[in-house]
Design an enzyme around this catalytic site. Structure first.
Site, PDB file in Angstrom:
ATOM      1  N   SER A 147       9.995  -8.996  70.544  1.00 34.43           N
ATOM      2  CA  SER A 147       8.829  -8.366  69.939  1.00 34.43           C
ATOM      3  C   SER A 147       8.626  -8.880  68.510  1.00 34.43           C
ATOM      4  O   SER A 147       8.496 -10.085  68.296  1.00 34.43           O
ATOM      5  CB  SER A 147       8.981  -6.843  69.997  1.00 34.43           C
ATOM      6  OG  SER A 147       7.766  -6.197  69.757  1.00 34.43           O
ATOM      7  N   ASP A 155       5.645  -6.248  76.189  1.00 33.02           N
ATOM      8  CA  ASP A 155       6.597  -6.305  75.084  1.00 33.02           C
ATOM      9  C   ASP A 155       8.051  -6.378  75.549  1.00 33.02           C
ATOM     10  O   ASP A 155       8.488  -5.599  76.409  1.00 33.02           O
ATOM     11  CB  ASP A 155       6.399  -5.063  74.213  1.00 33.02           C
ATOM     12  CG  ASP A 155       7.130  -5.139  72.901  1.00 33.02           C
ATOM     13  OD1 ASP A 155       8.358  -4.910  72.886  1.00 33.02           O
ATOM     14  OD2 ASP A 155       6.486  -5.430  71.880  1.00 33.02           O
TER      15      ASP A 155
END
Length: 287
Positions: free
Chosen positions: A46, A170
């Site tokens: 991320s 993500d």
């Protein structure tokens, strides 16, 4: 996109996810570079994929200056700009997310000096969650920006990223602090750069908005603790402190609130600097 790790060994930087709190990793990187600690491998998740890709492209102290500029651009809300009405309009139109990915793509393209994994100065990998396979996927080659975008596709905020016919969200959903990946790649010294919440005690949620936060923390900490328990003999792990004394709350986890970014960077730098200096202090004293 290769799925089998290639052995690398040496020193690994592991950069975890955590949204705006990821600014702390910039301060940690400054402390590491000032003490001559350089990575042979970088893995990220991320926001850690953003920070990690920039460092992998230029593993020198100048990377910290470039990252500060990236965070200044993030603070200007170029990525998550727009009024409430604009965000609601995007959600109504797409039914899945509040923000388009193009501003983040433009930011990465403007700051990354290379376009592919092969052009990086240091081996780098980032993780995303495959929707179709309900599994983690490690990006190791191909287009760099697409891989980082996939790792950063926060559900509900940004749209899934399609790469080679597969859709990704993500990476924090599957591996928020990927120590295990660094071990699998053969690293014998691992520096963990995180956002500063993993050592805080958790309590039952007391309000509706705390439910998702506590659930996510359980998931991310469970895997991290498992990775630590399975750490092989001979592997040294250094968990750098973030230096943030403020307990996690809805106030400091607001994804559009970048007001504390400079403070977070500086706090992490001081804490990581002092930690690293203490590691060598006994040897100096003995001498």
């Amino acid at each position: 996109m290769a799925s089998t790790p290639a052995p690398t060994g040496g020193t690994a930087f592991v950069l975890g996810g955590g949204g705006v709190l990821g600014a702390a990793e910039v301060g940690m990187l400054r402390a590491l570079f000032e003490r001559g600690i350089r990575p042979d491998l970088i893995v990220g998740t991320s926001v850690g994929a953003i920070n990690g890709a920039l460092v992998a492209a230029d593993p020198t102290p100048s990377a910290v200056d470039r990252l500060r500029q990236v965070w200044e651009d993030l603070a200007s809300q170029r990525i998550f700009a727009g009024s409430v009405f604009a965000r609601v309009g995007t959600l109504v139109r797409t039914r899945t997310h509040l923000h388009p990915r193009e501003p983040l793509r433009d930011l990465l393209t403007s700051h990354l000096p290379v376009q592919t994994f092969d052009e990086l100065a240091v081996p780098f990998q980032c993780v995303a969650a495959s929707i179709e396979r309900a599994a983690e996927h490690w990006f190791t080659d191909g287009a760099l920006v697409d891989a980082v975008l996939a790792s950063c596709a926060v559900p509900g905020l940004l749209p899934p990223v399609e790469v080679d016919g597969e859709h990704y969200l993500d990476g924090g959903l599957v591996h928020s602090i990927p120590v295990g990946r660094a071990v699998a790649l053969g690293a014998d010294t691992i520096y963990v750069l995180h956002v500063g919440r993993i050592d805080r005690p958790l309590h039952p949620p007391a309000s509706p908005w705390e439910v998702a936060q506590v659930a996510f923390e359980i998931a991310r900490r469970h895997r991290f603790v498992g990775d630590l328990a399975a750490l092989p003999a001979g592997v040294t792990l250094r968990l750098l402190p973030a230096g943030d004394e403020t307990p996690p709350s809805t106030a400091n986890l607001r994804y559009r609130n970048f007001s504390q970014v400079p403070e977070r960077i500086d706090q992490a730098y001081v804490a990581a600097r002092d930690y690293l200096d203490q590691l060598v202090a006994p040897e100096d004293g003995a001498a």
